[in-house]
Structures are given as C-alpha cells and as structure tokens.
Design a protein around this motif. Structure first.
Motif, mmCIF file in Angstrom:
data_model
loop_
_atom_site.group_PDB
_atom_site.id
_atom_site.type_symbol
_atom_site.label_atom_id
_atom_site.label_comp_id
_atom_site.label_asym_id
_atom_site.label_seq_id
_atom_site.Cartn_x
_atom_site.Cartn_y
_atom_site.Cartn_z
ATOM 1 N N VAL A 3 107.341 -17.494 18.061
ATOM 2 C CA VAL A 3 107.082 -17.262 16.641
ATOM 3 C C VAL A 3 107.598 -18.462 15.847
ATOM 4 O O VAL A 3 108.726 -18.907 16.034
ATOM 5 C CB VAL A 3 107.771 -15.961 16.160
ATOM 6 C CG1 VAL A 3 107.555 -15.760 14.670
ATOM 7 C CG2 VAL A 3 107.230 -14.751 16.935
ATOM 8 N N ALA A 4 106.756 -18.987 14.947
ATOM 9 C CA ALA A 4 107.055 -20.246 14.256
ATOM 10 C C ALA A 4 108.076 -20.103 13.141
ATOM 11 O O ALA A 4 108.781 -21.053 12.808
ATOM 12 C CB ALA A 4 105.770 -20.853 13.692
ATOM 13 N N MET A 5 108.154 -18.934 12.496
ATOM 14 C CA MET A 5 109.086 -18.669 11.397
ATOM 15 C C MET A 5 108.835 -19.543 10.167
ATOM 16 O O MET A 5 109.752 -19.825 9.382
ATOM 17 C CB MET A 5 110.550 -18.840 11.855
ATOM 18 C CG MET A 5 110.969 -17.904 12.963
ATOM 19 S SD MET A 5 110.975 -16.178 12.416
ATOM 20 C CE MET A 5 111.550 -15.344 13.915
ATOM 21 N N GLY A 6 107.592 -19.950 9.966
ATOM 22 C CA GLY A 6 107.274 -20.785 8.804
ATOM 23 C C GLY A 6 107.473 -20.084 7.478
ATOM 24 O O GLY A 6 107.802 -20.728 6.464
ATOM 25 N N TYR A 7 107.282 -18.765 7.446
ATOM 26 C CA TYR A 7 107.455 -18.021 6.196
ATOM 27 C C TYR A 7 108.883 -18.167 5.677
ATOM 28 O O TYR A 7 109.105 -18.422 4.486
ATOM 29 C CB TYR A 7 107.106 -16.544 6.418
ATOM 30 C CG TYR A 7 107.317 -15.660 5.217
ATOM 31 C CD1 TYR A 7 106.316 -15.498 4.260
ATOM 32 C CD2 TYR A 7 108.513 -14.965 5.035
ATOM 33 C CE1 TYR A 7 106.505 -14.680 3.153
ATOM 34 C CE2 TYR A 7 108.713 -14.155 3.925
ATOM 35 C CZ TYR A 7 107.707 -14.008 2.992
ATOM 36 O OH TYR A 7 107.899 -13.200 1.895
ATOM 37 N N ASN A 8 109.856 -17.995 6.545
ATOM 38 C CA ASN A 8 111.248 -18.107 6.109
ATOM 39 C C ASN A 8 111.594 -19.513 5.645
ATOM 40 O O ASN A 8 112.419 -19.704 4.744
ATOM 41 C CB ASN A 8 112.191 -17.670 7.227
ATOM 42 C CG ASN A 8 112.282 -16.157 7.343
ATOM 43 O OD1 ASN A 8 111.821 -15.434 6.474
ATOM 44 N ND2 ASN A 8 112.874 -15.680 8.427
ATOM 45 N N ILE A 53 107.790 -26.596 9.533
ATOM 46 C CA ILE A 53 108.510 -27.847 9.788
ATOM 47 C C ILE A 53 108.582 -28.692 8.516
ATOM 48 O O ILE A 53 109.622 -29.280 8.189
ATOM 49 C CB ILE A 53 107.860 -28.622 10.945
ATOM 50 C CG1 ILE A 53 108.077 -27.866 12.267
ATOM 51 C CG2 ILE A 53 108.417 -30.040 11.040
ATOM 52 C CD1 ILE A 53 107.303 -28.442 13.445
ATOM 53 N N GLU A 54 107.472 -28.754 7.781
ATOM 54 C CA GLU A 54 107.476 -29.534 6.542
ATOM 55 C C GLU A 54 108.432 -28.942 5.509
ATOM 56 O O GLU A 54 109.145 -29.669 4.809
ATOM 57 C CB GLU A 54 106.067 -29.623 5.953
ATOM 58 C CG GLU A 54 105.087 -30.423 6.787
ATOM 59 C CD GLU A 54 105.386 -31.916 6.831
ATOM 60 O OE1 GLU A 54 106.387 -32.366 6.234
ATOM 61 O OE2 GLU A 54 104.606 -32.650 7.460
ATOM 62 N N MET A 55 108.461 -27.606 5.397
ATOM 63 C CA MET A 55 109.334 -27.005 4.395
ATOM 64 C C MET A 55 110.805 -27.064 4.809
ATOM 65 O O MET A 55 111.688 -27.211 3.961
ATOM 66 C CB MET A 55 108.897 -25.583 4.091
ATOM 67 C CG MET A 55 107.498 -25.480 3.481
ATOM 68 S SD MET A 55 107.103 -26.754 2.235
ATOM 69 C CE MET A 55 108.358 -26.450 0.993
ATOM 70 N N ASP A 56 111.082 -26.966 6.092
ATOM 71 C CA ASP A 56 112.450 -27.208 6.553
ATOM 72 C C ASP A 56 112.886 -28.625 6.183
ATOM 73 O O ASP A 56 114.004 -28.849 5.705
ATOM 74 C CB ASP A 56 112.554 -27.020 8.068
ATOM 75 C CG ASP A 56 112.737 -25.566 8.492
ATOM 76 O OD1 ASP A 56 113.197 -24.763 7.681
ATOM 77 O OD2 ASP A 56 112.411 -25.259 9.658
ATOM 78 N N SER A 57 112.004 -29.579 6.401
ATOM 79 C CA SER A 57 112.313 -30.973 6.055
ATOM 80 C C SER A 57 112.472 -31.141 4.551
ATOM 81 O O SER A 57 113.354 -31.877 4.081
ATOM 82 C CB SER A 57 111.214 -31.903 6.574
ATOM 83 O OG SER A 57 111.095 -31.816 7.976
ATOM 84 N N ALA A 58 111.613 -30.466 3.789
ATOM 85 C CA ALA A 58 111.684 -30.555 2.327
ATOM 86 C C ALA A 58 113.007 -29.998 1.806
ATOM 87 O O ALA A 58 113.577 -30.524 0.844
ATOM 88 C CB ALA A 58 110.512 -29.807 1.700
ATOM 89 N N CYS A 59 113.507 -28.947 2.437
ATOM 90 C CA CYS A 59 114.817 -28.398 2.043
ATOM 91 C C CYS A 59 115.916 -29.435 2.233
ATOM 92 O O CYS A 59 116.804 -29.590 1.377
ATOM 93 C CB CYS A 59 115.142 -27.146 2.858
ATOM 94 S SG CYS A 59 114.200 -25.683 2.388
ATOM 95 N N THR A 94 112.583 -23.030 11.565
ATOM 96 C CA THR A 94 111.579 -23.149 12.617
ATOM 97 C C THR A 94 112.152 -23.393 14.003
ATOM 98 O O THR A 94 111.423 -23.303 14.996
ATOM 99 C CB THR A 94 110.585 -24.280 12.279
ATOM 100 O OG1 THR A 94 111.311 -25.466 11.936
ATOM 101 C CG2 THR A 94 109.704 -23.886 11.111
ATOM 102 N N VAL A 95 113.440 -23.716 14.112
ATOM 103 C CA VAL A 95 114.005 -23.890 15.452
ATOM 104 C C VAL A 95 114.243 -22.540 16.129
ATOM 105 O O VAL A 95 114.500 -22.479 17.337
ATOM 106 C CB VAL A 95 115.318 -24.695 15.418
ATOM 107 C CG1 VAL A 95 115.069 -26.095 14.895
ATOM 108 C CG2 VAL A 95 116.393 -23.996 14.594
ATOM 109 N N ASP A 96 114.148 -21.455 15.361
ATOM 110 C CA ASP A 96 114.364 -20.127 15.920
ATOM 111 C C ASP A 96 113.039 -19.528 16.390
ATOM 112 O O ASP A 96 111.964 -19.890 15.917
ATOM 113 C CB ASP A 96 114.993 -19.210 14.872
ATOM 114 C CG ASP A 96 115.404 -17.858 15.448
ATOM 115 O OD1 ASP A 96 115.795 -17.825 16.631
ATOM 116 O OD2 ASP A 96 115.328 -16.857 14.727
#
Length: 516
Positions: free
Chosen positions: A423-428, A342-348, A409-411
């Motif tokens: 599955v959180a999908m944080g890696y992607n 979630i943090e990295m999605d926001s950072a993008c 992370t929404v997926d």
C-alpha cells in the motif's frame, strides 16, 4: 496591477482538456463555475456505451460484474449490478474523525470529474453532471478524513450524497443529504454498473489534498523570498551574497532565480545600499536564502509537474479501452498513489526547510545581541516581553513540521486479504502536507511581524525599497506598532492571511513584476 491571472480571478473552468493548478484553485477555493466541453461529454458517453454493450454480451469484468478487491472471483448477476454499486458505497464509507474542509471536499469532487472525464472509466454523464451541480450550487458532501490508505473511504462518504444517503453542507449548514438535495431541486440517483467503483477508486482524494497543499506551498515559497529579503534589509545584511556571478558558478536554476528575486526586491532600497559593506559576511540564514529557498522551490516545482500529470490522468481500475473495432476492460494498478505520495513527502521536507530558516532569521531579529535592536523588539524589555513568545510559537510549529516530515510512503500495511499486499499511503502524505503548509504560513507570518516591528528602531532617514514599503504599508493598515505588550494573536492571523491569500506576492509584483 501587473497582467497576471490569479486563481481568484478565474470565474469559469471548462473541463475537457488539461487543467492547471490555478484553475484547480479557482474551483476549489474561490468557487469558479465548472462546465463540461462537448468533447468531455462525448468521450464519457462513448465509454459508457461500451460498458453497457459488454454487459449485454455477458463479459466478465472486474468491478463491473464481479466483487471488489479479494472478492474479484465472485461473479455478480445482471439483476444484482445496481445493488453491487450501492453496496460498495455503503461498505466503504468507513473513514472517521474530523471531516474534510469544504475546499478539500470540493477538490476531491473536481478530481473525480477530471479523472472520470478522460473517457476511460465507463461512468454515465448523468452521474458526473450531478457532481458538477454540487460544485456549482455549493452543495458539499460531509466526508471524514481519517483512515484512508490512498482512496476509497472519503470518496465513498461523498458518493453517499448522490444516492440520497449521508450528510452534506449547504451554505455552511450540515444537514441530511436528502434535505440538501431537496433544497437544490435535485433527486437522488441509482448508480449503474461500475459507477460505485469509479466514484471511490483512483488517486482522487490524494491528488486533491496534495494539489491544495502544493498550491499554498508554492505561494509560501515566494512569500519567503519577500520576507527573507525584508529581514536582510532590516538586519543591515549585505546583498553581495546574491551577486549573479556567485550564482553562475553553481548554476542551479532556482538558486539563481531566488537571488534574482532578492536583488530586485532590494534594488531601490536605501537601507540595503547603505549597509552593503556593513559586514563582510552574514549568518547562513541570511546569505543562504538562494541556496535553501532555491532547493525547496525546485522540489516543489518537481512536485507540481508530477501533480499536474496526475490531475489530468485516468487513475481508474479497470480502464475502458476502445481500439476502433472492439475494446476491453483492462485491469491494472493506476489507482496506486506512489507518484503523489513521494512528491508530497518531499514537499513536506522542502516546506519544513523554508520554515526552519525563517525561524532562525526571526531569532536574529528578536535577539538583542544579534540585531543590535532592543531585546524582543520592544522599547522597554523586562517590563514588556515584546516579541519573545512568538518565537516560542515558531519553535512549537517547527517541531510539528519536523514530525510531519517523516515520509508516509515508506510504510506499507497490507489490506484486502493480501490482494493489496503493498500500500502506497499517498493519501496520508497529502493530508499531512496540508498541515505542514499551514504551519509554514504561521512561521513566516511571525518573521514578518518581527520585520514590521523592527522598522520602528531604524534610521528613518534611509528608506526601504518600494516592494518592502508596499508590504509594510499594507501591514500598517491593521497592525499597530508595538511600543508595549499587546494582544498579538490577531496580528499573527492577519499576517498569515496576507501570506495565505497571496496578497503579499501581489503587492511586490505590482512594483517589480513577476517573481521567479
């Protein structure tokens, strides 16, 4: 030079207490040596003793003497424990495609050392020592980066090298793991109970890639303040929009700090002073630098807080808990990568916001109707295209950034026979953040190139501020003033390196002190 510690100046990082983002970058990017503190070694050994004791007692513990994931009901005999650990490494080495870069792979190893070194994983100190040697000797496992939902596969490829399988880089040369180990005088190890799980489990790769991306995003956000200020200066913008009274009535801390940065950067600028009343009000891409940069920096700082907690956590499953009398292996969900993702999605999104404003500022520089300079900042437009096409490059990069800003992370695609049904999908999220920040650095570099070229058309009786002059002088060492069309690709890369390395920030901070 101001008294400030930059990652490149840190030569040794001792694991055993909390580490921060500068120490992380010192190891992964600049090759600082890694050492273990006595406390680190003792707590790892104590945790391992519990695992050995419980195996002797015949306790059934997930991943230690059971199968993994949906196979957790399958109990494994003591005699098959070593084979179980090797099997998890072999069976999980399924990521594909482009490999992790050297610094990305080093970052994953560092995170494995930091997470397992908290003393809740039950891994042997000898196994962690092997990875420590990899970092210090420059031996880097080959690990494809595509096809992970949060962890497991890239880490498994890397763990292959510990057991003499797979491939590794040594001094930039890719070779078999066995040859790499032989050249360094190292021997393959046999994994003990739980170790295959520890080495592949957790949020290590997601955290590693995310922290690398965030490190560069934070630098880029400061560089954007510098470059935005220089654009304001050369476009004859007004500094009135950065008045602290204006910031005080909307008291977002990072907005106020950004305005403060701009005021300090332009404080002694004759150009800025002369044009303070040139316009009543500038376009949004100029006057809203504090508002947009501030909002982006807040998001990045929030991410930093979360990522530094993650860096210094135990994200294993199960954890080995000791209560002073007895203990137990506690299974749970700490390998979940939601915090990171979630943090990295926001950072993008934050980085893309900075990029879109930079592109608009650059457009004002190259548009003769808006800048009052020759079109595309070249003396003979028409015969020459000048800086027309770099703005196209910005547009293409920005389009990519917008695509990559869709949250990962929404997926959720269930795995492991629905044992991992979410599955959180944080890696992607972290992986795409690395792509986003690289594109941001290029977008900022192109704006900076335009600023540099625009100065040839300014009234030379008015001097830029000392910070601007320091940056312009640095650029002039390698980039020539463009009087007619020339090969721009090398210059764009040079300016991107100025941003990526943090050199542009150092030049400014040498003049005015630390940027907020």
């Amino acid at each position: 030079m101001i008294a400030q510690t930059y990652a490149r100046n840190i030569k040794t990082v001792i694991l055993g207490d909390k580490i921060h983002i500068e120490e992380f970058a010192a190891v992964t990017r600049y090759g600082a040596n890694v050492e273990f503190s006595d406390a680190y070694i003792q707590r790892v050994k104590a945790s391992r003793q519990l695992v050995d004791q419980w195996i002797e007692e015949g306790r059934v513990m997930y991943g230690i003497n059971t199968g993994f994931g949906a196979l957790y009901t399958h109990v494994i005999s003591t005699e098959e424990t070593a084979q179980l650990q090797k099997n998890i490494i072999l069976s999980h080495s399924t990521s594909v495609g482009t490999p992790l870069s050297i610094e990305e792979a080093r970052a994953v190893i560092l995170m494995i050392l930091q997470h397992a070194g908290q003393g809740y994983s039950g891994i042997r100190i000898e196994t962690l020592e092997m990875y420590r040697q990899f970092l210090n000797l420059g031996l880097t496992p080959f690990a494809p980066k595509e096809g992970s939902v949060g962890y497991l596969s890239p880490e498994a490829h890397m763990a292959l090298v510990l057991i003499g399988e797979g491939t590794a880089y040594l001094n930039g040369e890719l070779m078999s793991a066995k040859d790499a180990l032989d050249r360094m005088g190292l021997k393959p190890i046999i994994l003990g109970a739980k170790e295959g799980l520890v080495l592949t489990n957790g949020t290590t790769s997601a955290t590693a890639l995310g922290v690398l991306a965030l490190y560069d995003m934070l630098k880029a956000s400061k560089a954007a303040d510098v470059i935005g200020s220089m654009t304001l200066e050369v476009l004859k913008g007004t500094t009135r929009a950065f008045d602290d009274r204006l910031m005080g009535v909307r008291p977002h801390e990072d907005q106020r700090h950004t305005a403060y940065n701009v005021r300090r950067i332009l404080k002694d600028s004759e150009i800025a002073k002369h044009h303070e009343n040139y316009r009543l009000q500038d376009a949004l891409s100029i006057r809203c630098i504090p508002q947009l940069h501030g909002a982006a920096k807040k998001t990045l700082k929030d991410a930093l807080k979360t990522m530094e907690i993650e860096m210094n956590s135990c994200c294993d499953n199960p954890i080995i808990w000791w209560d002073g009398i007895d203990g137990e292996a506690i299974s749970g969900g700490n390998p979940d990568s939601s915090y990171v993702g979630i943090e990295m999605d926001s950072a993008c999104i934050a980085a893309t916001m900075i990029g879109k404003m930079s592109e608009r500022r650059n457009n004002r520089l190259v548009d003769g109707n808006l800048s009052a300079y020759p079109w595309f900042l070249v003396k003979k437009p028409g015969l020459n295209s000048g800086l027309m096409i770099p703005q196209y490059t910005q547009a293409g990069l920005l389009n990519d950034m917008k695509i990559l800003s869709h949250p990962a992370t929404v997926d959720s695609i269930p795995t492991c026979g629905n044992q991992e049904d979410y599955v959180a999908m944080g890696y992607n999220a972290s992986k795409k953040a690395r792509q986003v920040v690289e594109k941001l650095e290029y977008i900022l570099a192109i704006e900076l190139l335009s600023v540099f070229q625009a100065h040839q058309f300014m009234d030379n009786t008015l001097q830029p501020g000392a910070p601007s002059k320091a940056v312009l002088d640095e650029i002039a060492l390698t980039v020539s003033i463009m009087e007619e069309d020339l090969y721009l690709y090398p210059h764009i890369n040079t300016l991107r390196d100025l941003i990526h390395s943090g050199r542009i920030i150092e030049l400014v901070e040498e003049k005015i002190g630390k940027l907020e």
